[in-house]
Design a protein around this motif. Structure first.
Motif, PDB file in Angstrom:
ATOM      1  N   ALA A 182       0.788  -1.226   0.595  1.00  0.00           N
ATOM      2  CA  ALA A 182       0.051   0.210   0.102  1.00  0.00           C
ATOM      3  C   ALA A 182       1.186   1.441   0.179  1.00  0.00           C
ATOM      4  O   ALA A 182       0.525   2.123  -0.427  1.00  0.00           O
ATOM      5  CB  ALA A 182      -0.759   0.000   1.203  1.00  0.00           C
TER       6      ALA A 182
ATOM      7  N   ARG B   8       0.012   6.076  -3.911  1.00  0.00           N
ATOM      8  CA  ARG B   8      -0.919   5.394  -2.957  1.00  0.00           C
ATOM      9  C   ARG B   8      -0.940   6.225  -2.004  1.00  0.00           C
ATOM     10  O   ARG B   8      -1.838   6.125  -1.687  1.00  0.00           O
ATOM     11  CB  ARG B   8      -0.413   4.237  -3.177  1.00  0.00           C
TER      12      ARG B   8
ATOM     13  N   HIS C  92      -3.619   2.326  -9.014  1.00  0.00           N
ATOM     14  CA  HIS C  92      -3.396   2.340  -7.340  1.00  0.00           C
ATOM     15  C   HIS C  92      -5.384   2.771  -6.664  1.00  0.00           C
ATOM     16  O   HIS C  92      -4.792   2.098  -5.675  1.00  0.00           O
ATOM     17  CB  HIS C  92      -3.100   3.818  -7.490  1.00  0.00           C
TER      18      HIS C  92
ATOM     19  N   THR D  10      -6.130  -0.451  -6.256  1.00  0.00           N
ATOM     20  CA  THR D  10      -5.140  -1.951  -5.669  1.00  0.00           C
ATOM     21  C   THR D  10      -5.280  -1.762  -4.093  1.00  0.00           C
ATOM     22  O   THR D  10      -4.911  -2.241  -2.867  1.00  0.00           O
ATOM     23  CB  THR D  10      -4.072  -1.772  -5.724  1.00  0.00           C
ATOM     24  N   LEU D  11      -5.204   0.154  -3.796  1.00  0.00           N
ATOM     25  CA  LEU D  11      -5.542   0.482  -2.147  1.00  0.00           C
ATOM     26  C   LEU D  11      -6.775  -0.037  -2.124  1.00  0.00           C
ATOM     27  O   LEU D  11      -7.348  -0.565  -0.733  1.00  0.00           O
ATOM     28  CB  LEU D  11      -5.915   1.927  -1.825  1.00  0.00           C
TER      29      LEU D  11
END
Length: 114
Positions: free
Chosen positions: A9, A15, A66, A69-70
Motif C-alpha cells: 500500500a 498511493r 492505484h 490496489t488500495l
C-alpha cells in the motif's frame, strides 16, 4: 492488514498521497480531486495551475491501478462508479506510518551532502 499488504500500500508515492488525502476526509475524496492534488505536487505547481494533461496522466494511473490496489488491500475504499475514495479502518494507521517515516527520514536539500 498483513505486513505485506502494508508495504504494498505504501510502496508507491501516489498511493501514499491518496492515503494521506483520504485520511483527512471523513466523506471521501473524488478521484478527480485527488488527481489534481497529486499532479500539483508532482509538478510543483499550485493546484489552479495544473494542466489538463498533467491531471489526466495522474487520473488514468489512479483509476486504472492505484485506487483498485488500495481497495483490494483494504487501505481505502474505492467506488469505481462514483469515483469516490473513502477511508477504512486501516487508512488512519497507514497515514500515521507515512507521516512518521517521512518525518524521520526527511533530509532537507541543503543538508543532503553532509
Amino acid at each position: 492488514m498483513s505486513p505485506e499488504n502494508v508495504f504494498q500500500a505504501v510502496s508507491n508515492s501516489r498511493r501514499r498521497r491518496v492515503i494521506l488525502s483520504v485520511d483527512r476526509s471523513e466523506d471521501g475524496v473524488d478521484a478527480n480531486e485527488l488527481s489534481v492534488e497529486i499532479a500539483s505536487r508532482e509538478n510543483a505547481v499550485d493546484p489552479s495551475r495544473v494542466t489538463g494533461e498533467q491531471r489526466s496522466r495522474v487520473y488514468v494511473g489512479l483509476v486504472q491501478n492505484h485506487l483498485d490496489t488500495l481497495d483490494d488491500l483494504g487501505a481505502a475504499r474505492y467506488d469505481s462508479r462514483s469515483k469516490l475514495v473513502k477511508p477504512t479502518d486501516a487508512t488512519a494507521p497507514l497515514a500515521r506510518l507515512i507521516r512518521e517515516v517521512t518525518t524521520e527520514c526527511y533530509t532537507p536539500a541543503e543538508d543532503a551532502g553532509e
